[in-house]
Write a protein that holds these residues in place. Structure first.
Motif, PDB file in Angstrom:
ATOM      1  N   VAL A  60       0.839  -1.196   0.000  1.00  0.00           N
ATOM      2  CA  VAL A  60       0.000   0.000   0.000  1.00  0.00           C
ATOM      3  C   VAL A  60       0.878   1.251   0.000  1.00  0.00           C
ATOM      4  O   VAL A  60       0.637   2.203  -0.760  1.00  0.00           O
ATOM      5  N   ALA A  61       1.906   1.258   0.838  1.00  0.00           N
ATOM      6  CA  ALA A  61       2.806   2.413   0.902  1.00  0.00           C
ATOM      7  C   ALA A  61       3.544   2.604  -0.414  1.00  0.00           C
ATOM      8  O   ALA A  61       3.676   3.731  -0.914  1.00  0.00           O
ATOM      9  N   ALA A  62       4.029   1.499  -0.975  1.00  0.00           N
ATOM     10  CA  ALA A  62       4.777   1.584  -2.231  1.00  0.00           C
ATOM     11  C   ALA A  62       3.885   2.031  -3.378  1.00  0.00           C
ATOM     12  O   ALA A  62       4.241   2.929  -4.156  1.00  0.00           O
ATOM     13  N   GLY A  63       2.727   1.411  -3.490  1.00  0.00           N
ATOM     14  CA  GLY A  63       1.823   1.728  -4.589  1.00  0.00           C
ATOM     15  C   GLY A  63       1.312   3.151  -4.542  1.00  0.00           C
ATOM     16  O   GLY A  63       1.326   3.865  -5.550  1.00  0.00           O
ATOM     17  N   THR A  64       0.866   3.590  -3.365  1.00  0.00           N
ATOM     18  CA  THR A  64       0.318   4.946  -3.262  1.00  0.00           C
ATOM     19  C   THR A  64       1.423   5.992  -3.349  1.00  0.00           C
ATOM     20  O   THR A  64       1.169   7.127  -3.777  1.00  0.00           O
ATOM     21  N   GLY A  65       2.637   5.623  -2.959  1.00  0.00           N
ATOM     22  CA  GLY A  65       3.759   6.543  -3.153  1.00  0.00           C
ATOM     23  C   GLY A  65       3.992   6.785  -4.630  1.00  0.00           C
ATOM     24  O   GLY A  65       4.192   7.923  -5.071  1.00  0.00           O
ATOM     25  N   PHE A  66       3.923   5.702  -5.414  1.00  0.00           N
ATOM     26  CA  PHE A  66       4.104   5.819  -6.866  1.00  0.00           C
ATOM     27  C   PHE A  66       2.957   6.589  -7.506  1.00  0.00           C
ATOM     28  O   PHE A  66       3.177   7.529  -8.275  1.00  0.00           O
ATOM     29  N   SER A  67       1.717   6.206  -7.199  1.00  0.00           N
ATOM     30  CA  SER A  67       0.565   6.850  -7.832  1.00  0.00           C
ATOM     31  C   SER A  67       0.446   8.313  -7.423  1.00  0.00           C
ATOM     32  O   SER A  67       0.078   9.171  -8.241  1.00  0.00           O
ATOM     33  N   GLY A  68       0.777   8.615  -6.163  1.00  0.00           N
ATOM     34  CA  GLY A  68       0.706   9.995  -5.707  1.00  0.00           C
ATOM     35  C   GLY A  68       1.686  10.891  -6.450  1.00  0.00           C
ATOM     36  O   GLY A  68       1.338  11.999  -6.880  1.00  0.00           O
ATOM     37  N   ALA A  69       2.919  10.396  -6.618  1.00  0.00           N
ATOM     38  CA  ALA A  69       3.924  11.170  -7.340  1.00  0.00           C
ATOM     39  C   ALA A  69       3.524  11.351  -8.802  1.00  0.00           C
ATOM     40  O   ALA A  69       3.706  12.432  -9.385  1.00  0.00           O
ATOM     41  N   LEU A  70       2.966  10.294  -9.398  1.00  0.00           N
ATOM     42  CA  LEU A  70       2.554  10.358 -10.794  1.00  0.00           C
ATOM     43  C   LEU A  70       1.434  11.377 -10.986  1.00  0.00           C
ATOM     44  O   LEU A  70       1.488  12.226 -11.897  1.00  0.00           O
ATOM     45  N   LEU A  71       0.419  11.323 -10.138  1.00  0.00           N
ATOM     46  CA  LEU A  71      -0.712  12.248 -10.262  1.00  0.00           C
ATOM     47  C   LEU A  71      -0.292  13.688  -9.988  1.00  0.00           C
ATOM     48  O   LEU A  71      -0.759  14.622 -10.657  1.00  0.00           O
ATOM     49  N   ASP A  72       0.594  13.873  -9.010  1.00  0.00           N
ATOM     50  CA  ASP A  72       1.071  15.224  -8.708  1.00  0.00           C
ATOM     51  C   ASP A  72       1.809  15.811  -9.907  1.00  0.00           C
ATOM     52  O   ASP A  72       1.642  16.992 -10.242  1.00  0.00           O
TER      53      ASP A  72
END
Length: 205
Positions: A60-72
């Motif tokens: 969860v931490a890894a995935g949302t870290g990736f998706s958050g950076a991508l969306l930002d």
């Protein structure tokens, strides 16, 4: 000494996150184990549980870290475009970089599927997507969009997700070919003017 130890801990944690991000597209969300993450990160299996309570917490931490950076990054780049038409064209150009079967696309698809079973992941992904939509809605309003900007932003975000899903099934689908219909949805032409003929979105000299 404490600072050095903390730095090493942060480096190790980041290696674990990077390993998880790489493994999910290869093996699927459910195929990632503590041992595999530890092997990929080059650490002992016990180190994983020192930093994360479970493999699920790590994923969860890894995935949302990736998706958050991508969306930002997408939001930052999009909102720098002076017109809605240019923004749509730019977004579709970005999508052309992803085949739908590349690691980034597979990771996001695995996360969406896993979120149907994991409330924490669903909540965090939902917050990230809501933040992206909010940025897009503000940008649309600032560019003179006359409709409900929040609804339009949600439609655009959903359209982008749909294009990527279809790209996985149809590699020949060209996102750029969809620019016309998407621009029409926002009432803009390629040049950035509205279909009603106003000049609210013309690029200023």
């Amino acid at each position: 000494m404490a600072t050095t130890s903390a730095s090493r801990g942060q480096e190790t944690r980041q290696r674990l996150l990077d390993a998880a991000v790489a493994l999910v597209p290869e093996l699927g969300w459910g195929g990632v184990t503590t041992r595999l993450v530890a092997e990929r990160a080059g650490v002992a299996p016990g180190v994983v549980h020192y930093h994360f309570a479970s493999v699920t917490d790590l994923l969860v931490a890894a995935g949302t870290g990736f998706s958050g950076a991508l969306l930002d990054q997408l939001a930052k780049e999009l909102t720098a475009r002076p017109t809605v038409g240019e923004g749509v064209d730019w977004l579709l150009g970005e999508l052309s970089r992803y085949s739908g079967a590349d690691p980034a696309s597979l990771l996001v698809m695995e996360m969406f599927l896993a979120s149907t079973r994991l409330p924490e992941l669903r909540e965090r992904l939902g917050e990230q997507i809501a933040g992206f939509r909010s940025c897009v809605a503000s940008w649309l309003a600032e560019r003179g969009y006359q409709g409900d900007a929040a609804v339009a932003a949600a439609a655009l975000a959903a359209a982008l997700d749909g294009v990527m899903l279809h790209r996985a099934l149809d590699p020949d689908l060209d996102p750029a070919a969809l620019a016309g219909p998407l621009r029409a949805m926002f009432g803009t032409t390629r040049e950035g003017t509205t279909t009603e003929g106003t000049t609210s979105e013309r690029t200023q000299p």
